[in-house]
Scaffold this motif. Structure first.
Motif, PDB file in Angstrom:
ATOM      1  N   GLU A   3       0.855  -1.161   0.000  1.00  0.00           N
ATOM      2  CA  GLU A   3       0.000   0.000   0.000  1.00  0.00           C
ATOM      3  C   GLU A   3       0.898   1.219   0.000  1.00  0.00           C
ATOM      4  O   GLU A   3       2.047   1.165   0.405  1.00  0.00           O
ATOM      5  N   ASP A   4       0.366   2.359  -0.447  1.00  0.00           N
ATOM      6  CA  ASP A   4       1.150   3.581  -0.410  1.00  0.00           C
ATOM      7  C   ASP A   4       1.403   3.976   1.030  1.00  0.00           C
ATOM      8  O   ASP A   4       0.515   3.901   1.882  1.00  0.00           O
ATOM      9  N   ARG A 151      -2.438 -11.483  -9.168  1.00  0.00           N
ATOM     10  CA  ARG A 151      -2.542 -10.028  -9.109  1.00  0.00           C
ATOM     11  C   ARG A 151      -3.289  -9.505 -10.333  1.00  0.00           C
ATOM     12  O   ARG A 151      -3.443 -10.194 -11.349  1.00  0.00           O
ATOM     13  N   HIS A 152      -3.718  -8.254 -10.256  1.00  0.00           N
ATOM     14  CA  HIS A 152      -4.319  -7.558 -11.386  1.00  0.00           C
ATOM     15  C   HIS A 152      -3.339  -6.480 -11.873  1.00  0.00           C
ATOM     16  O   HIS A 152      -2.759  -5.756 -11.062  1.00  0.00           O
ATOM     17  N   ASP A 153      -3.160  -6.389 -13.186  1.00  0.00           N
ATOM     18  CA  ASP A 153      -2.300  -5.344 -13.704  1.00  0.00           C
ATOM     19  C   ASP A 153      -3.091  -4.045 -13.849  1.00  0.00           C
ATOM     20  O   ASP A 153      -4.271  -3.977 -13.471  1.00  0.00           O
ATOM     21  N   GLU A 154      -2.465  -2.998 -14.389  1.00  0.00           N
ATOM     22  CA  GLU A 154      -3.104  -1.686 -14.477  1.00  0.00           C
ATOM     23  C   GLU A 154      -4.325  -1.665 -15.385  1.00  0.00           C
ATOM     24  O   GLU A 154      -5.161  -0.760 -15.307  1.00  0.00           O
ATOM     25  N   PHE A 155      -4.461  -2.707 -16.227  1.00  0.00           N
ATOM     26  CA  PHE A 155      -5.605  -2.777 -17.125  1.00  0.00           C
ATOM     27  C   PHE A 155      -6.698  -3.702 -16.586  1.00  0.00           C
ATOM     28  O   PHE A 155      -7.696  -3.942 -17.262  1.00  0.00           O
ATOM     29  N   GLY A 156      -6.475  -4.221 -15.378  1.00  0.00           N
ATOM     30  CA  GLY A 156      -7.457  -5.110 -14.779  1.00  0.00           C
ATOM     31  C   GLY A 156      -7.316  -6.561 -15.167  1.00  0.00           C
ATOM     32  O   GLY A 156      -8.162  -7.386 -14.806  1.00  0.00           O
ATOM     33  N   ASN A 157      -6.249  -6.892 -15.894  1.00  0.00           N
ATOM     34  CA  ASN A 157      -6.025  -8.281 -16.290  1.00  0.00           C
ATOM     35  C   ASN A 157      -5.416  -9.076 -15.135  1.00  0.00           C
ATOM     36  O   ASN A 157      -4.580  -8.566 -14.390  1.00  0.00           O
TER      37      ASN A 157
END
Length: 244
Positions: A3-4, A151-157
């Protein structure tokens, strides 16, 4: 599992952060626990076969620290800052390896260090060689266990990536394990509450030393049995307990 980072959080905010973490990753933690359990059981099986011990001579149990226990540790540590729980505890996932004989604690420890699937971190804490004041004896080590993380990448894949989790492994004999259970309430919890007593500590240490003597006696018993079994094996009567 990141998390940030944010500015300093108060106890309520840290509790909320921990709750979110457990809600999100509880399934992952349980699966990693099972992977750790499988890896250690494989090593235990290899060790018992190599040393001609029955499978029951080394037993493995594993667990995920509950959120209640985690929050209790946070409180005892005066609410240290974190964004990932393993920054605070090394035993979010933990395993216990229980041996019949005290010299097998060192033996299985060596097997773990040579594992291709567990990466031991830092130096172990050998409380068998140097017991605690209470007489507590065990080998504690921290190891990374590798696993496939979803995990999910930035495109939701959805993607599968290599990841690792820090886990704590404790190794001790059945006698040492029984003593640890008996003294958990009397020593660990009492110490956390600020209750100390030198006479009381000395009594515990003396009892623990007598138990350690019995652990050493068990090795002599095993060796005597071994000699008898080898004589029978020579006559093709039965297999030996341990090959010397």
């Amino acid at each position: 599992m990141t998390e940030d980072k944010v500015p300093s959080l108060n106890p309520e905010e840290l509790t909320s952060r921990a709750t979110r973490f457990y809600s999100r990753y509880e399934r992952d933690l349980e699966q990693i626990k099972e992977i750790l359990n499988i890896r250690l059981n494989q090593l235990a099986l290899a060790y018992t076969i190599k040393n001609r011990l029955p499978p029951e001579a080394i037993q493995v149990t594993s667990r995920v620290k509950s959120i209640k226990s985690f929050l209790h540790k946070l409180e005892r540590k005066n609410w240290p800052q974190f964004y990932y729980p393993t920054e605070i505890v090394s035993d979010l996932i933990g395993a216990r390896v229980t041996c019949w004989f005290v010299d097998d604690c060192t033996g299985i420890h060596e097997f773990i260090k040579k594992s291709n699937h567990l990466s031991v971190q830092g130096q172990p804490k050998d409380y068998i060689a140097k017991p605690k004041i209470s007489g507590y004896r065990s080998i504690h080590l921290t190891a990374n266990v590798n696993y496939d993380a979803v995990r999910h990448d930035e495109f939701g894949n959805v993607k599968v990536i290599d990841d690792k989790m820090k886990c704590e492994i404790q190794i001790r004999t059945k006698i040492q394990d029984a003593w640890a259970d008996l003294t958990h309430e009397f020593h660990y919890k009492a110490g956390s509450a600020g209750i100390t007593n030198e006479t009381y500590e000395r009594m515990m240490s003396e009892i623990a030393e007598r138990l350690a003597s019995e652990d050493r006696s068990l090795i002599h018993l095993r060796d005597a049995y071994q000699q008898c079994a080898e004589e029978k094996l020579a006559n093709d009567e039965r297999e030996s307990f341990r090959e010397r």
